[in-house]
Design an enzyme around this catalytic site. Structure first.
Site, PDB file in Angstrom:
ATOM      1  N   LYS A 566       9.365  67.545  72.740  1.00 49.88           N
ATOM      2  CA  LYS A 566       9.162  67.117  71.352  1.00 49.88           C
ATOM      3  C   LYS A 566       9.185  68.346  70.453  1.00 49.88           C
ATOM      4  CE  LYS A 566       5.363  65.234  72.694  1.00 49.88           C
ATOM      5  NZ  LYS A 566       4.983  63.914  72.224  1.00 49.88           N
ATOM      6  N   LYS A 572       0.805  69.169  68.085  1.00 54.34           N
ATOM      7  CA  LYS A 572       1.329  68.535  69.303  1.00 54.34           C
ATOM      8  C   LYS A 572       0.833  69.254  70.563  1.00 54.34           C
ATOM      9  CE  LYS A 572       5.402  66.631  66.960  1.00 54.34           C
ATOM     10  NZ  LYS A 572       5.208  65.188  67.210  1.00 54.34           N
TER      11      LYS A 572
END
Length: 829
Positions: A566, A572
């Site tokens: 990602k 994240k």
């Protein structure tokens, strides 16, 4: 009269023979179509054709089969007068198109056989096609999935965006560092696009606004831009499942009105003669140009207005052509703003309706707030764009006037229903030092519906960033949990698993994702578990081959493949993953006879060009990989790889081969995520926080079939209010303390021992993303993963249950909900 044998056996033989004849005829026809395109469009003979020539000829042959269906779809939409959906998005991450089109048309086997007869491999042609560089991450991939589902469900839809010449960038890793190079996806042409030079609109910037008093004392405003650029349309057909419906993705390319200044050119200033053209056409060169400079910041605003204005002019033209008067626009159009980027479309529509078409303000505003809808994808401040009032007044002076009027009417209405401080806090213009327009607030106020993309995200929208607006407009915010196209992410990306599932529960799963649920009954079937795991291993062998080819690193397909793929961002928490890798590495060295589960840690993702911390995290991943991968002490028990230039095609290789899906964002910061859905669909088990759609995935697959750890969103908020110093957490965790000391001492950066000092200092004293705070819980969850991997029967039972129970996350379901609850479309497949 002759008697005919009509027994079932004979009837079946006749049908099979007839079907075989049709298949042979279809293959022959497609082979001839390819040869025709090779001859008359590519201008090559078969004996001299190169691989790319065959790709172009095949793509053009497929495109021909789309055009007839596209034309019929268009005629039907005009004939029926159906309501149209206009999807405005700065990104459309559509990936490679050849296999997608063949699959949705049901022509994969036909094309494969036809090409084989010509001595050409379909799989080889598939790999030659570049990914369309039209997006960056989940936002753009969601837009692509939604466009495909709208076509599948027969919704008359148009996607609107920008045709980027060079995408965001092509990521190259040199000495562990990310470097950005231009994407060259258009260098060999694009067989899927149709240039429409006759569909062109003028978009203005700067200039002045004249006030003209009409005889009836009504003031008219005339914007006189200082400069203009032409938006030229390029169309791509988006084919729905089984080819029943085709919609258009219309992307705009910027063209200067004059190709060069001929006077400057003739004076010998050959470079300067092109300056204006280069500046204006920069609008469609690159996605997300760096906004670290004033010029880059302005270019982003130019991009957003450019595509919003051209798209609105186009849809108004289409509506007038079909329905005559613009007064009925709300009955025939719904516009979905995919995140905050297109929010400038709201004042632009008001300008077009009021200034250009003479519509009264009140009526125009009623239309606008009926047709606009806004999807919020993040609560991060940088994504909730703001633009300085000064920049807007200079670049879009009429729009700034309109925004002031919208704001005044909004605040006036709010002051009558809410306390003064609440109304003031909802102002579209932030007056905290530099006056700035809050584009997220503008999108909220100007829309019929505002939606989050997971249950948690929608709840946080209501309680945090849009709390005051939600109080003023209590029915406006709704939830629409994201979904993914199963056609792309299972049928095309994982054909081995698709065949196994279809053979086991029936082909109906190809048309109805909810039918996957019947697979759950086979989770306890030892024979089926063995076949399911065999499919995974075959996919892992293929991925291991790709890793070896691209990185020169050998990985064991029998190891646990643990992937985090990602966009690289602090929230994240790729950094949390790296810290745990270092801890695992230390443990393996300290206890070599422990019986460790072999692991391959796979990373892939791009960091924004100006996001220096994210780029430093990429360097850390590669530095750790360099040390771990060459250390004989771990004996291939642990490998770390970073696959560069993450795109749809890389995802299609990694997702079917992944055993463990890393969805470890700081709770409350990931709006939804769609990678989590794709990986769970393919049978990967999720390790994650209670964030985004992880919560709903847990509800569907069962809490026993997912690894959840860490603080909740509420707990994160509380910690941030109290203190983000992680000293206590580190002091209580010898493992984390050892990891941070190793990184800070330069154990993984011998050439620059202070390289990661700032990262470690933040982890110790400014743990905003709760990396240090969640470290021990994450390590504990990872050890649980390792223990479970040893129990293969349980692992594969859980994996099958994940695939079986995520049918709800289909983008078809999501689009049906949008159609029913937001766009107010009754007829939907």
């Amino acid at each position: 009269m002759l008697e005919t044998d009509t027994s079932p056996a004979v009837t079946s033989q006749i049908a099979a023979s007839s079907s075989a004849t049709r298949d042979r005829d279809a293959v022959a026809a497609f082979r001839e179509a390819i040869l025709s395109k090779l001859t008359y469009m590519v201008a090559k003979e078969a004996s001299h054709a190169r691989e790319h020539d065959w790709f172009m000829a095949t793509a053009l042959a497929v495109r021909d089969r789309i055009i007839d269906r596209w034309s019929e779809t268009t005629r039907k939409a005009y004939r029926d007068g159906r309501k149209r959906v206009y999807y405005f998005s700065l990104e459309f991450l559509i990936g490679r198109m050849l296999f997608d089109a063949l699959s949705n048309l049901g022509l994969v086997d036909t094309a494969r056989e036809a090409l084989a007869e010509l001595g050409v491999s379909l799989d080889r042609l598939r790999s030659l096609e570049p990914d369309a560089a039209l997006g960056n991450g989940g936002l753009g991939r969601l837009a692509a999935c939604f466009m495909e589902s709208m076509a599948t469900l027969g919704i008359a839809a148009h996607g609107y965006g920008i045709r980027y010449d060079h995408g965001i960038f092509r990521q190259v890793i040199k000495d562990g560092w990310q470097h950005e190079l231009p994407e060259d996806w258009l260098s060999f042409g694009n067989p899927w696009q149709f240039e429409r030079p006759e569909v062109a609109y003028t978009v203005g910037f700067g200039g002045t606004v004249d006030e003209i008093k009409a005889s009836n004392q009504v003031t008219r405003y005339v914007w006189r831009p200082a400069e203009t650029v032409t938006a030229v349309a390029f169309d791509t057909a988006i084919t729905g499942w089984r080819g029943a419906h085709v919609n258009a993705l219309r992307l705009w390319s910027a063209r200067a009105a004059d190709p060069l200044d001929l006077q400057d050119f003739n004076r010998g200033d050959h470079v300067g003669a092109l300056a204006d053209r280069v500046r204006l056409e920069a609008i469609s060169r690159v996605l997300y140009p760096s906004d670290e400079t004033p010029a880059g910041h302005e270019l982003r605003l130019r991009q957003e207005f450019f595509f919003a204005s051209a798209s609105l002019q186009d849809l108004l033209r289409r509506h007038k052509q079909q329905h005559g008067e613009l007064s009925s626009l709300a009955d025939h159009a719904a516009i979905q703003l995919n995140d905050t980027h297109p929010a400038i479309a709201i004042p632009e529509l008001m300008r077009l309706l009021v200034d250009e078409h003479g519509m009264p303000w009140e009526f125009a505003w009623k239309i606008g707030t009926s047709i606009f809808n806004y999807t919020n994808h993040t609560l991060l401040p940088e994504a909730l764009e703001t633009w300085s009032v000064g920049l807007l007044e200079r670049l879009l002076p009429r729009h700034m006037q309109i925004i002031h009027r919208i704001n005044a009417l909004h605040l006036d209405g709010g002051s009558r229903s809410e306390p003064g401080d609440v109304a003031a806090k909802t102002s579209l213009i932030e007056d905290n030092g530099e006056r700035r327009v809050r584009m997220g607030y503008l999108a909220f106020v100007g829309s019929h519906r505002v939606n989050g993309v997971s249950a948690l995200h929608t709840d946080l929208m209501r309680r945090t960033v849009f709390a005051d607006l939600n109080a003023m407009y209590p029915d406006r915010v709704v939830n629409m949990t994201n979904g993914i196209s199963f056609r792309r992410w299972l049928y095309q990306a994982n054909p081995r698993l698709t065949r196994l599932i279809a053979d086991t529960v029936g082909p109906q799963i190809m048309d109805d994702a909810t039918k996957l649920g019947s697979l759950a009954a086979f989770a306890t079937d030892a024979s089926f578990r063995e076949r399911f795991s065999a499919v995974r291993r075959a996919n892992k062998v293929a991925l291991a081959r790709l890793i070896s080819e691209r990185l020169g690193v050998s990985v064991d397909p029998d190891a646990l493949f643990d992937a985090q793929i990602k966009r690289i961002h602090e929230y994240k928490r790729q950094l949390l993953n790296v810290l745990e890798i270092v801890a695992l590495y230390h443990a393996m060295r300290d206890r070599p006879s422990h019986g460790w589960v072999p692991r391959v840690k796979i990373f892939s993702g791009k960091a924004a060009a100006g996001y220096h911390r994210a780029k430093l995290i990429i360097k850390l991943i590669n530095d750790v990989a360099a040390v771990v991968n060459r250390d004989p002490a771990v004996r291939d028990l642990l490998k770390v790889v970073f696959l560069p230039n993450y795109n749809v095609s890389v995802a299609e290789a990694v997702i079917p081969a992944t055993d463990l899906s890393e969805q470890i964002s700081t709770a409350g910061m990931e709006a939804s995520g769609t990678g989590n859905m794709k990986l769970a669909l393919n049978g990967a088990l999720t390790i994650g926080t209670l964030d985004g759609a992880n919560i709903e995935i847990r509800e569907h697959v069962g809490a026993a079939n997912i690894f959840i750890f860490g603080l909740t969103a509420v707990e994160v908020e509380r910690r941030r209010r109290d203190s983000i110093d992680a000293g206590a957490a580190i002091a209580s965790s010898p493992e984390l303390s050892g990891v941070l000391d190793a990184i800070a001492s330069g154990a993984f950066s011998a050439d620059d021992r202070g390289r990661y000092a700032a990262i470690v200092d933040d982890l110790r004293h400014r743990d905003y993303f709760m990396v240090s705070t969640d470290f021990d819980a994450y390590c504990k969850a990872q050890r649980t993963v390792g223990d479970l991997w040893r129990d293969q029967s349980t692992w594969w039972r859980m994996a099958i249950l994940n695939t079986a129970n995520v049918g709800w996350f289909s983008s078809d379901r999501a689009i049906r909900e949008y159609a029913r609850e937001i766009w107010r479309i009754d007829r939907c497949g």
